[in-house]
Design an enzyme around this catalytic site. Structure first.
Site, PDB file in Angstrom:
ATOM      1  N   CYS A 112       0.815  -1.210   0.000  1.00 46.57           N
ATOM      2  CA  CYS A 112       0.000   0.000   0.000  1.00 46.57           C
ATOM      3  C   CYS A 112       0.855   1.269   0.000  1.00 46.57           C
ATOM      4  O   CYS A 112       1.437   1.600  -1.021  1.00 46.57           O
ATOM      5  CB  CYS A 112      -1.011  -0.025   1.135  1.00 46.57           C
ATOM      6  SG  CYS A 112      -2.397   1.122   0.870  1.00 46.57           S
ATOM      7  N   HIS A 224      -3.718  -5.248   0.768  1.00 51.10           N
ATOM      8  CA  HIS A 224      -3.201  -5.539   2.104  1.00 51.10           C
ATOM      9  C   HIS A 224      -3.166  -7.050   2.363  1.00 51.10           C
ATOM     10  O   HIS A 224      -4.046  -7.596   3.037  1.00 51.10           O
ATOM     11  CB  HIS A 224      -4.050  -4.840   3.169  1.00 51.10           C
ATOM     12  CG  HIS A 224      -3.806  -3.373   3.258  1.00 51.10           C
ATOM     13  ND1 HIS A 224      -2.882  -2.826   4.124  1.00 51.10           N
ATOM     14  CD2 HIS A 224      -4.337  -2.344   2.564  1.00 51.10           C
ATOM     15  CE1 HIS A 224      -2.865  -1.509   3.968  1.00 51.10           C
ATOM     16  NE2 HIS A 224      -3.744  -1.198   3.022  1.00 51.10           N
ATOM     17  N   GLU A 226      -1.294  -8.549   4.371  1.00 48.80           N
ATOM     18  CA  GLU A 226      -0.973  -8.815   5.779  1.00 48.80           C
ATOM     19  C   GLU A 226      -2.225  -9.033   6.632  1.00 48.80           C
ATOM     20  O   GLU A 226      -2.137  -9.630   7.717  1.00 48.80           O
ATOM     21  CB  GLU A 226      -0.123  -7.674   6.356  1.00 48.80           C
ATOM     22  CG  GLU A 226      -0.876  -6.455   6.842  1.00 48.80           C
ATOM     23  CD  GLU A 226      -1.473  -5.584   5.735  1.00 48.80           C
ATOM     24  OE1 GLU A 226      -2.257  -4.662   6.052  1.00 48.80           O
ATOM     25  OE2 GLU A 226      -1.137  -5.802   4.545  1.00 48.80           O
TER      26      GLU A 226
END
Length: 260
Positions: A112, A224, A226
């Site tokens: 990002c 994202h 993660e």
């Protein structure tokens, strides 16, 4: 006994009450551990000597997302929306670190804001408000509600045939979340597109063959991975690939015990 690879993770700068504080989302340090590595947080970088000292420690770099945007002066523009947060101290640290890490061949994964930092650091530019452009999606996604909804699946991305992602994942498209307002405008020299959103916006990139004389790993993604990475097979594969690259760098440069 092998020591785990050390991965540098930048901290953001935010005011908490009357004090400037350093913050890193736990989901990022959890993802570093999912990759089989240990996170080392860094803040500002006071000159080239500190930068060299940090990179001497590093077996990898993970550039995180953040509520703040890269300041547009770094790609020759004025601020489009003054209400959006900026973090010039993070800019100063990461934009200096990125080209040096690539030159050393240190594995780098960028998410990002980190994805946007890499593009800017290498000479690219950004759209400051993708949702205001004709023919583009609103990539900001859902900005209210439970976090599971905010980071829930938003749209598909198409993987470039023959790219690293299509080879690793063995598929033509994947579904991703989307919580960003900015996006890649001019792709930096030396980067190649790995994935695009349905509206054509670049969603992932890597290094072009031959750009890194050290043979380094670089993967940037606009979404994202993660977020709950351990529950998402695609995200797990990406972090495992990053972890393997960090382990390989450690072994080549320091030996498995980290002492060489």
């Amino acid at each position: 006994m092998k020591r785990k690879p050390f991965v540098l993770v930048p901290a953001c700068h935010r005011q908490v009450e009357q004090h400037i504080s350093h913050t890193v989302g736990k989901k990022y340090t959890d993802a570093v551990r999912l990759a089989g590595c240990l996170p080392l947080l860094f803040t500002t970088i006071q000159g080239p000597d500190e930068l060299d000292d940090l990179l001497d420690l590093a077996d990898g770099v993970l550039l995180t997302g953040s509520p703040s945007n890269v300041h547009p002066r770094h790609f020759g523009e004025e601020v489009h929306n003054t209400r959006l947060p900026l973090d010039p101290d993070r800019d100063a640290a990461t934009l200096a670190l990125i080209p040096q890490a690539i030159a050393r061949g240190i594995p780098l994964m960028a998410i990002c804001r980190g994805f946007q930092e890499v593009n800017v650091a290498l000479g690219g530019s950004l759209f400051q408000a993708v949702h205001e452009l004709e023919g583009r999606l609103d990539h900001r996604g859902v900005d209210e509600g439970p976090v599971e909804q905010v980071y829930g699946p938003a749209h598909m991305v198409n993987l470039e045939p023959g790219g690293l992602l299509s080879q690793w994942l063995q598929r033509a498209e994947i579904e991703v979340n989307s919580v960003h307002g900015q996006g890649v405008n001019r792709l930096a020299p030396g980067l190649r597109v790995e994935a695009r959103a349905p509206d054509g916006l670049v969603e992932a990139f890597s290094l072009e063959d031959g750009v890194s004389t050290s043979g380094g790993f670089l993967l940037g993604v606009q979404w994202h991975p993660e977020w709950q990475a351990h529950l998402n097979p695609v995200s797990t594969q990406l972090f495992e690939a990053f972890g393997r690259a960090c382990s390989h760098y450690r072994d080549r440069h320091r030996g498995p015990d980290g002492t060489r």
